[in-house]
Design a protein around this motif. Structure first.
Motif, PDB file in Angstrom:
ATOM      1  N   ARG A 155       0.832  -1.206   0.000  1.00  0.00           N
ATOM      2  CA  ARG A 155       0.000   0.000   0.000  1.00  0.00           C
ATOM      3  C   ARG A 155       0.865   1.255   0.000  1.00  0.00           C
ATOM      4  NH1 ARG A 155      -4.831   2.012   4.172  1.00  0.00           N
ATOM      5  NH2 ARG A 155      -4.990   4.088   3.233  1.00  0.00           N
ATOM      6  N   VAL A 156       1.920   1.254   0.795  1.00  0.00           N
ATOM      7  CA  VAL A 156       2.796   2.423   0.845  1.00  0.00           C
ATOM      8  C   VAL A 156       3.467   2.647  -0.507  1.00  0.00           C
ATOM      9  CG1 VAL A 156       4.906   3.343   1.894  1.00  0.00           C
ATOM     10  CG2 VAL A 156       3.153   2.287   3.323  1.00  0.00           C
ATOM     11  N   MET A 157       3.888   1.585  -1.171  1.00  0.00           N
ATOM     12  CA  MET A 157       4.494   1.734  -2.500  1.00  0.00           C
ATOM     13  C   MET A 157       3.490   2.278  -3.503  1.00  0.00           C
ATOM     14  SD  MET A 157       7.076  -1.506  -3.054  1.00  0.00           S
ATOM     15  CE  MET A 157       5.747  -2.717  -3.187  1.00  0.00           C
ATOM     16  N   ALA A 158       2.261   1.763  -3.466  1.00  0.00           N
ATOM     17  CA  ALA A 158       1.246   2.201  -4.430  1.00  0.00           C
ATOM     18  C   ALA A 158       0.895   3.668  -4.240  1.00  0.00           C
ATOM     19  CB  ALA A 158      -0.003   1.333  -4.302  1.00  0.00           C
ATOM     20  N   GLU A 159       0.620   4.075  -3.002  1.00  0.00           N
ATOM     21  CA  GLU A 159       0.199   5.447  -2.755  1.00  0.00           C
ATOM     22  C   GLU A 159       1.376   6.405  -2.714  1.00  0.00           C
ATOM     23  OE1 GLU A 159      -2.467   5.471   0.622  1.00  0.00           O
ATOM     24  OE2 GLU A 159      -3.604   3.780  -0.184  1.00  0.00           O
ATOM     25  N   GLY A 160       2.575   5.863  -2.570  1.00  0.00           N
ATOM     26  CA  GLY A 160       3.773   6.694  -2.629  1.00  0.00           C
ATOM     27  C   GLY A 160       4.359   6.821  -4.016  1.00  0.00           C
ATOM     28  N   ILE A 217      -0.121   6.434   6.182  1.00  0.00           N
ATOM     29  CA  ILE A 217      -0.185   7.702   5.446  1.00  0.00           C
ATOM     30  C   ILE A 217       1.088   8.512   5.673  1.00  0.00           C
ATOM     31  CG2 ILE A 217      -1.410   9.901   5.230  1.00  0.00           C
ATOM     32  CD1 ILE A 217      -3.990   8.468   5.713  1.00  0.00           C
ATOM     33  N   GLU A 218       1.588   8.510   6.907  1.00  0.00           N
ATOM     34  CA  GLU A 218       2.869   9.176   7.175  1.00  0.00           C
ATOM     35  C   GLU A 218       3.993   8.501   6.393  1.00  0.00           C
ATOM     36  OE1 GLU A 218       5.616  11.861   8.786  1.00  0.00           O
ATOM     37  OE2 GLU A 218       3.420  11.907   8.808  1.00  0.00           O
ATOM     38  N   ALA A 219       3.942   7.170   6.294  1.00  0.00           N
ATOM     39  CA  ALA A 219       4.950   6.442   5.512  1.00  0.00           C
ATOM     40  C   ALA A 219       4.867   6.808   4.030  1.00  0.00           C
ATOM     41  CB  ALA A 219       4.767   4.937   5.706  1.00  0.00           C
ATOM     42  N   VAL A 220       3.646   6.955   3.515  1.00  0.00           N
ATOM     43  CA  VAL A 220       3.472   7.389   2.124  1.00  0.00           C
ATOM     44  C   VAL A 220       4.090   8.769   1.919  1.00  0.00           C
ATOM     45  CG1 VAL A 220       1.761   8.080   0.396  1.00  0.00           C
ATOM     46  CG2 VAL A 220       1.423   5.978   1.711  1.00  0.00           C
ATOM     47  N   PHE A 221       3.874   9.653   2.885  1.00  0.00           N
ATOM     48  CA  PHE A 221       4.442  11.009   2.826  1.00  0.00           C
ATOM     49  C   PHE A 221       5.968  10.936   2.742  1.00  0.00           C
ATOM     50  CE2 PHE A 221       3.355  15.487   4.607  1.00  0.00           C
ATOM     51  CZ  PHE A 221       4.149  16.063   3.622  1.00  0.00           C
ATOM     52  N   LEU A 222       6.575  10.104   3.584  1.00  0.00           N
ATOM     53  CA  LEU A 222       8.029   9.954   3.572  1.00  0.00           C
ATOM     54  C   LEU A 222       8.527   9.443   2.221  1.00  0.00           C
ATOM     55  CD1 LEU A 222       8.504   8.332   7.093  1.00  0.00           C
ATOM     56  CD2 LEU A 222       9.222  10.632   6.419  1.00  0.00           C
ATOM     57  N   GLU A 243       5.846  -6.453  -8.956  1.00  0.00           N
ATOM     58  CA  GLU A 243       4.614  -7.177  -8.685  1.00  0.00           C
ATOM     59  C   GLU A 243       3.448  -6.217  -8.849  1.00  0.00           C
ATOM     60  OE1 GLU A 243       2.833 -10.261  -5.372  1.00  0.00           O
ATOM     61  OE2 GLU A 243       3.829  -8.431  -4.651  1.00  0.00           O
ATOM     62  N   LEU A 244       2.425  -6.657  -9.578  1.00  0.00           N
ATOM     63  CA  LEU A 244       1.269  -5.815  -9.872  1.00  0.00           C
ATOM     64  C   LEU A 244      -0.018  -6.571  -9.602  1.00  0.00           C
ATOM     65  CD1 LEU A 244       2.375  -4.321 -13.325  1.00  0.00           C
ATOM     66  CD2 LEU A 244       2.488  -3.175 -11.110  1.00  0.00           C
ATOM     67  N   THR A 245      -1.052  -5.816  -9.282  1.00  0.00           N
ATOM     68  CA  THR A 245      -2.414  -6.337  -9.226  1.00  0.00           C
ATOM     69  C   THR A 245      -3.227  -5.619 -10.289  1.00  0.00           C
ATOM     70  OG1 THR A 245      -2.282  -6.771  -6.850  1.00  0.00           O
ATOM     71  CG2 THR A 245      -4.475  -6.657  -7.821  1.00  0.00           C
ATOM     72  N   PHE A 258     -21.119  -4.699 -23.192  1.00  0.00           N
ATOM     73  CA  PHE A 258     -20.448  -4.607 -21.904  1.00  0.00           C
ATOM     74  C   PHE A 258     -19.357  -3.540 -21.984  1.00  0.00           C
ATOM     75  CE2 PHE A 258     -21.883  -9.113 -21.681  1.00  0.00           C
ATOM     76  CZ  PHE A 258     -22.679  -8.992 -20.557  1.00  0.00           C
ATOM     77  N   THR A 259     -19.144  -2.885 -20.872  1.00  0.00           N
ATOM     78  CA  THR A 259     -18.080  -1.875 -20.807  1.00  0.00           C
ATOM     79  C   THR A 259     -17.080  -2.266 -19.731  1.00  0.00           C
ATOM     80  OG1 THR A 259     -19.446  -0.558 -19.303  1.00  0.00           O
ATOM     81  CG2 THR A 259     -19.530   0.002 -21.655  1.00  0.00           C
ATOM     82  N   ARG A 260     -15.954  -1.556 -19.716  1.00  0.00           N
ATOM     83  CA  ARG A 260     -14.831  -1.926 -18.853  1.00  0.00           C
ATOM     84  C   ARG A 260     -14.606  -0.902 -17.746  1.00  0.00           C
ATOM     85  NH1 ARG A 260     -11.207  -5.090 -22.413  1.00  0.00           N
ATOM     86  NH2 ARG A 260     -12.002  -4.967 -24.544  1.00  0.00           N
ATOM     87  N   GLY A 261     -14.160  -1.439 -16.611  1.00  0.00           N
ATOM     88  CA  GLY A 261     -13.528  -0.631 -15.583  1.00  0.00           C
ATOM     89  C   GLY A 261     -12.145  -1.210 -15.375  1.00  0.00           C
ATOM     90  N   TYR A 262     -11.181  -0.372 -15.019  1.00  0.00           N
ATOM     91  CA  TYR A 262      -9.802  -0.855 -14.978  1.00  0.00           C
ATOM     92  C   TYR A 262      -9.089  -0.364 -13.731  1.00  0.00           C
ATOM     93  CZ  TYR A 262      -5.133  -2.149 -16.561  1.00  0.00           C
ATOM     94  OH  TYR A 262      -3.891  -2.714 -16.658  1.00  0.00           O
ATOM     95  N   GLY A 263      -8.286  -1.267 -13.157  1.00  0.00           N
ATOM     96  CA  GLY A 263      -7.451  -0.908 -12.016  1.00  0.00           C
ATOM     97  C   GLY A 263      -6.114  -1.614 -12.103  1.00  0.00           C
ATOM     98  N   LEU A 264      -5.038  -0.895 -11.808  1.00  0.00           N
ATOM     99  CA  LEU A 264      -3.689  -1.467 -11.820  1.00  0.00           C
ATOM    100  C   LEU A 264      -2.903  -0.815 -10.686  1.00  0.00           C
ATOM    101  CD1 LEU A 264      -1.724  -3.355 -13.435  1.00  0.00           C
ATOM    102  CD2 LEU A 264      -0.888  -1.276 -14.538  1.00  0.00           C
ATOM    103  N   VAL A 265      -2.378  -1.647  -9.767  1.00  0.00           N
ATOM    104  CA  VAL A 265      -1.745  -1.143  -8.556  1.00  0.00           C
ATOM    105  C   VAL A 265      -0.483  -1.939  -8.272  1.00  0.00           C
ATOM    106  CG1 VAL A 265      -2.179  -0.430  -6.171  1.00  0.00           C
ATOM    107  CG2 VAL A 265      -4.099  -0.815  -7.701  1.00  0.00           C
ATOM    108  N   PHE A 266       0.508  -1.293  -7.655  1.00  0.00           N
ATOM    109  CA  PHE A 266       1.715  -1.975  -7.200  1.00  0.00           C
ATOM    110  C   PHE A 266       1.369  -3.043  -6.167  1.00  0.00           C
ATOM    111  CE2 PHE A 266       4.707   1.852  -8.039  1.00  0.00           C
ATOM    112  CZ  PHE A 266       4.999   1.364  -9.299  1.00  0.00           C
ATOM    113  N   GLY A 267       2.087  -4.168  -6.223  1.00  0.00           N
ATOM    114  CA  GLY A 267       1.991  -5.192  -5.201  1.00  0.00           C
ATOM    115  C   GLY A 267       0.669  -5.925  -5.219  1.00  0.00           C
ATOM    116  N   GLN A 268       0.441  -6.733  -4.167  1.00  0.00           N
ATOM    117  CA  GLN A 268      -0.835  -7.409  -4.011  1.00  0.00           C
ATOM    118  C   GLN A 268      -1.777  -6.463  -3.282  1.00  0.00           C
ATOM    119  OE1 GLN A 268      -0.779 -11.250  -2.106  1.00  0.00           O
ATOM    120  NE2 GLN A 268      -3.004 -11.461  -2.142  1.00  0.00           N
ATOM    121  N   SER A 269      -2.630  -5.822  -4.044  1.00  0.00           N
ATOM    122  CA  SER A 269      -3.549  -4.813  -3.497  1.00  0.00           C
ATOM    123  C   SER A 269      -4.914  -5.017  -4.138  1.00  0.00           C
ATOM    124  CB  SER A 269      -3.026  -3.394  -3.759  1.00  0.00           C
ATOM    125  OG  SER A 269      -1.725  -3.229  -3.267  1.00  0.00           O
ATOM    126  N   GLU A 270      -5.544  -6.143  -3.818  1.00  0.00           N
ATOM    127  CA  GLU A 270      -6.788  -6.516  -4.492  1.00  0.00           C
ATOM    128  C   GLU A 270      -7.912  -5.534  -4.225  1.00  0.00           C
ATOM    129  OE1 GLU A 270      -7.895 -10.597  -3.872  1.00  0.00           O
ATOM    130  OE2 GLU A 270      -5.823 -11.203  -3.583  1.00  0.00           O
TER     131      GLU A 270
END
Length: 357
Positions: free
Chosen positions: A47-52, A72-77, A249-251, A269-281
């Motif tokens: 989570r920190v990698m994704a939001e950082g 959140i403080e870790a993301v800031f750092l 590693e991506l989710t 049908f239409t699409r929604g898309y998500g791509l995030v660092f690490g295992q972040s289901e």
């Protein structure tokens, strides 16, 4: 910051020392190492990698330790450190179809090319505390089954092949970089996806949940959720060929959403898309639901007034570092401002009939 408080800089230095003492905890307890955090608190690290916006598990683990577990403080750092790094170039788009899969599921088809891989997940566990984890010398985990390295085609391709899925459209050749350029509204989908990828997980989850409860008119199925390692490649002009520089590693999540058609588009049908660092289901699924909700205008749908459909609201409030900074600034000294407010209230009370003079 609190220079005006009694003690001035000495008080601030003492606060720093106290913080370090609290961070360490009881000295009789072995100190938690960065390697332990990186290896055993991987979901927090992810989570920190994704939001950082920085893929480096060791640095994310260090930030978590320094922040005493405040993510959140870790993301800031991490974001602050990221601004100090030199930029050598841009990698090529990753090929998620060639992902070395550790987890891959589809809620739309039981049998999919390449098969479904449950992988490491809490989905099938009992939510009961495992006190064996608190015991010394706990048994080692079960042997890990090697992931299938064979390419697995995307499940939504099955619907695309039958003409039931909206066709993919090419994005900009060089999309804007939200980490280097300020957000401008209205924002194209590429920019929106970047903002959602580094947005606060809880905020995006709340918006996604609102769409499922009817605030967005997007009934979604998880077409495919996949987790694994993807090669990162760069084209080196001096060498004249593409070079693999590492892997991440991506989710990735693709949702399938009903669409009854519009004046310009047939029912499909239409699409929604998500791509995030690490295992972040949770984050990837939430991101894909909000992405689809924000596409109402380009698909010719009517806006329902749902927050998840309001791009300005979503993009202006999804960044937890901006939100934290604005929220926490109110605990800093506002003595002059408050004195003026206090004097205003006193004057109004004096002018109010029946109030004591």
């Amino acid at each position: 910051m609190y220079v005006a408080t009694k003690g001035g800089e000495r008080a601030i230095d003492a606060a720093h020392a106290w913080l370090a003492e609290e961070r360490r905890g009881d000295p009789s307890v072995p100190e938690l190492s960065v390697a332990q955090i990186a290896q055993q608190l991987t979901l927090a690290v992810n989570r920190v990698m994704a939001e950082g916006s920085l893929y480096d598990p060791d640095l994310a683990a260090l930030a978590i330790k320094q922040a005493r577990g405040d993510l959140i403080e870790a993301v800031f750092l991490i974001r602050a450190y990221r601004t100090t790094l030199p930029r050598f170039g841009a990698s090529l788009p990753v090929e998620t179809e060639a992902m070395q899969i550790t987890r891959r599921i589809s809620a739309t088809f039981k049998d999919v090319p390449g098969g479904q891989v449950l992988g490491p997940t809490f989905d099938y566990t009992h939510r009961l505390l495992d006190f064996a984890l608190a015991a010394e010398g706990a048994p080692p985990p079960a042997a890990r089954v090697p992931a299938d390295a064979a390419p697995a085609p995307h499940v939504l391709g099955l619907l695309d092949r039958d003409g039931l899925m909206e066709p993919l459209t090419a994005g900009p050749e060089t999309p804007p970089d939200l980490t280097r350029e300020p957000l401008e509204l209205p924002a194209a989908r590429a920019t929106r996806l970047q903002a959602l990828a580094r947005a606060d997980e809880g905020f995006v989850l709340g918006l996604a949940y609102s769409t499922q409860r009817g605030y967005g008119r997007t009934h979604a199925f998880v077409g495919e959720l996949r987790i694994g390692l993807c090669a990162v490649e760069m084209e080196i002009p001096e060498l004249g060929f593409v070079l693999e520089i590492g892997e991440v590693e991506l989710t990735e999540c693709e949702t399938v959403n009903q669409f009854t058609g519009s004046k310009t588009e047939p029912p499909q049908f239409t699409r929604g898309y998500g791509l995030v660092f690490g295992q972040s289901e949770r984050k990837a699924i939430s991101m894909s639901l909000v992405d689809r909700a924000l596409r109402w205008e380009e698909l010719g749908e009517d806006a329902t007034g749902a927050p998840a459909q309001d791009a300005e609201f979503v993009l202006s409030h999804c960044d937890n570092i901006q939100a934290t900074g604005f929220l926490e600034h109110i605990k800093l000294p506002h003595y002059v401002d408050f004195q003026s407010e206090l004097e205003l209230i006193r004057r109004l009370r004096r002018d109010t009939e029946g109030e004591p003079q």
